[in-house]
Design a protein around this motif. Structure first.
Motif, PDB file in Angstrom:
ATOM      1  N   GLN A 174       0.833  -1.198   0.000  1.00  0.00           N
ATOM      2  CA  GLN A 174       0.000   0.000   0.000  1.00  0.00           C
ATOM      3  C   GLN A 174       0.872   1.255   0.000  1.00  0.00           C
ATOM      4  O   GLN A 174       0.597   2.219  -0.730  1.00  0.00           O
ATOM      5  CB  GLN A 174      -0.931   0.014   1.208  1.00  0.00           C
ATOM      6  CG  GLN A 174      -1.836   1.239   1.255  1.00  0.00           C
ATOM      7  CD  GLN A 174      -2.812   1.201   2.425  1.00  0.00           C
ATOM      8  OE1 GLN A 174      -3.016   0.161   3.037  1.00  0.00           O
ATOM      9  NE2 GLN A 174      -3.416   2.337   2.723  1.00  0.00           N
ATOM     10  N   GLY A 228       2.359   1.862  -3.419  1.00  0.00           N
ATOM     11  CA  GLY A 228       1.370   2.438  -4.323  1.00  0.00           C
ATOM     12  C   GLY A 228       1.150   3.920  -4.062  1.00  0.00           C
ATOM     13  O   GLY A 228       1.024   4.721  -5.003  1.00  0.00           O
ATOM     14  N   GLU A 229       1.116   4.296  -2.802  1.00  0.00           N
ATOM     15  CA  GLU A 229       0.916   5.703  -2.451  1.00  0.00           C
ATOM     16  C   GLU A 229       2.076   6.565  -2.937  1.00  0.00           C
ATOM     17  O   GLU A 229       1.868   7.666  -3.474  1.00  0.00           O
ATOM     18  CB  GLU A 229       0.762   5.835  -0.931  1.00  0.00           C
ATOM     19  CG  GLU A 229      -0.526   5.247  -0.386  1.00  0.00           C
ATOM     20  CD  GLU A 229      -0.540   5.183   1.125  1.00  0.00           C
ATOM     21  OE1 GLU A 229       0.513   5.472   1.740  1.00  0.00           O
ATOM     22  OE2 GLU A 229      -1.593   4.843   1.700  1.00  0.00           O
ATOM     23  N   GLN A 241       4.141   5.917  -5.416  1.00  0.00           N
ATOM     24  CA  GLN A 241       4.121   5.991  -6.878  1.00  0.00           C
ATOM     25  C   GLN A 241       3.043   6.958  -7.364  1.00  0.00           C
ATOM     26  O   GLN A 241       3.287   7.785  -8.258  1.00  0.00           O
ATOM     27  CB  GLN A 241       3.887   4.602  -7.475  1.00  0.00           C
ATOM     28  CG  GLN A 241       3.938   4.588  -9.002  1.00  0.00           C
ATOM     29  CD  GLN A 241       3.754   3.186  -9.556  1.00  0.00           C
ATOM     30  OE1 GLN A 241       3.067   2.353  -8.964  1.00  0.00           O
ATOM     31  NE2 GLN A 241       4.382   2.917 -10.693  1.00  0.00           N
ATOM     32  N   THR A 242       1.876   6.877  -6.767  1.00  0.00           N
ATOM     33  CA  THR A 242       0.775   7.749  -7.179  1.00  0.00           C
ATOM     34  C   THR A 242       1.060   9.208  -6.858  1.00  0.00           C
ATOM     35  O   THR A 242       0.805  10.103  -7.683  1.00  0.00           O
ATOM     36  CB  THR A 242      -0.535   7.312  -6.491  1.00  0.00           C
ATOM     37  OG1 THR A 242      -0.836   5.963  -6.849  1.00  0.00           O
ATOM     38  CG2 THR A 242      -1.690   8.220  -6.880  1.00  0.00           C
ATOM     39  N   ARG A 243       1.592   9.449  -5.682  1.00  0.00           N
ATOM     40  CA  ARG A 243       1.805  10.836  -5.245  1.00  0.00           C
ATOM     41  C   ARG A 243       2.961  11.504  -5.967  1.00  0.00           C
ATOM     42  O   ARG A 243       2.877  12.682  -6.333  1.00  0.00           O
ATOM     43  CB  ARG A 243       2.039  10.855  -3.730  1.00  0.00           C
ATOM     44  CG  ARG A 243       2.272  12.234  -3.158  1.00  0.00           C
ATOM     45  CD  ARG A 243       2.429  12.173  -1.644  1.00  0.00           C
ATOM     46  NE  ARG A 243       2.790  13.451  -1.092  1.00  0.00           N
ATOM     47  CZ  ARG A 243       3.134  13.655   0.183  1.00  0.00           C
ATOM     48  NH1 ARG A 243       3.124  12.639   1.038  1.00  0.00           N
ATOM     49  NH2 ARG A 243       3.467  14.862   0.608  1.00  0.00           N
ATOM     50  N   GLY A 252       5.203   9.805  -8.528  1.00  0.00           N
ATOM     51  CA  GLY A 252       5.646   9.278  -9.807  1.00  0.00           C
ATOM     52  C   GLY A 252       6.983   8.566  -9.754  1.00  0.00           C
ATOM     53  O   GLY A 252       7.618   8.339 -10.790  1.00  0.00           O
TER      54      GLY A 252
END
Length: 276
Positions: free
Chosen positions: A40, A43-44, A46-48, A50
């Motif tokens: 988790q 993922g956070e 990477q999303t926030r 890049g």
């Protein structure tokens, strides 16, 4: 901005703060990797930001120029020994933000005399207002110092110290320092409530006063002592309050507290070194 490839080992609060600051400064997200066991969290990140997330430490190290060790000191030995095979024959810059782990200890765990920059950040680094002490091992060249400053400056003010032993003093002043100021703020809030203010008013007045005093000290060329004198009228309310602090020998109390923190930092380093 010139970007060297970085692998953050550990994606916790400090790594997140450094990454956030780097991205805000224009660092290329494609040059930043993060090895983090929690899916988790990966993922956070990477999303926030890049950045490129990895579950495996070894995979994150492939081809990078800089490694930023951002794991808890208690697991540092196991993590570093696990990285050693992937670093064999390579010369990468190692930046450690792990409290108490000495440069020589890190080099032994990593299996080679790699260039190591030891950093002592503090918790305000999480809001990019940290105060960070840095020390470089003998193997670090000018380029390595510049890389380390670029990365750590993303989280706040940086200062180099001449000897690694001084990192323990940095720990005592700025590493533990936020807690000292917060304790004083806590006491001042309580005093305000005892004098009849409601809790929220006491809190806001205390926090804003602390912020204002820090801003004055940071932006002025005068010493804190001189600034204090300027706001202390002889025979006035501030002078009466400061006399109470003087009667309790506040300077000696702070000096003893700082020595206690420094001594404990040295003890922790010795305990961690014993693991090697």
């Amino acid at each position: 901005m010139t970007t060297a490839s970085i692998a953050f080992i550990g994606g916790g609060n400090m790594a997140t703060s450094l990454i956030a600051g780097l991205i805000a400064d224009g660092y290329d997200a494609a040059a930043i990797r993060v090895a983090e066991p929690d899916a988790q969290r990966r993922g956070e990140l990477q999303t926030r930001f890049g950045v490129r997330p990895f579950a495996d430490n070894h995979a994150a190290l492939d081809g990078v120029e800089i490694i930023a060790l951002c794991v808890k000191p208690q697991i540092a030995a196991a993590v570093c020994r696990g990285l050693a095979p992937a670093l064999a024959g390579r010369r990468v810059l190692v930046i450690s933000v792990m409290a108490g782990v000495r440069e020589g200890t890190l080099q032994r765990w990593l299996g080679a005399p790699l260039p190591v920059v030891r950093a002592m950040p503090n918790t305000p680094a999480m809001v990019q207002t940290g105060a960070i002490g840095l020390h470089a091992s003998a193997e670090v060249d000018a380029t390595g110092r510049n890389h380390a400053e670029t990365i750590l400056r993303a989280a706040g003010l940086t200062r180099w110290v001449e000897s690694e032993a001084q990192i323990d003093a940095v720990t005592a002043v700025s590493g533990s320092g936020p807690a000292y100021f917060l304790r004083f703020m806590e006491a001042l809030e309580e005093a305000g409530v005892a004098l009849g203010l409601d809790a929220e008013t006491a809190r806001l007045l205390t926090v804003q006063t602390a912020l204002g005093a820090a801003k004055m000290a940071m932006e002025s060329e005068e010493t804190p002592a001189r600034l204090r004198e300027r706001v202390t009228s002889p025979g006035g309310t501030t002078a009466r309050a400061l006399a109470v602090f003087d009667g309790a020998d506040l300077h000696d109390l702070v000096a003893r507290a700082a020595r206690a923190a420094r001594d404990r930092a040295a003890e922790i380093s010795a305990e961690l070194e014993a693991q090697s």
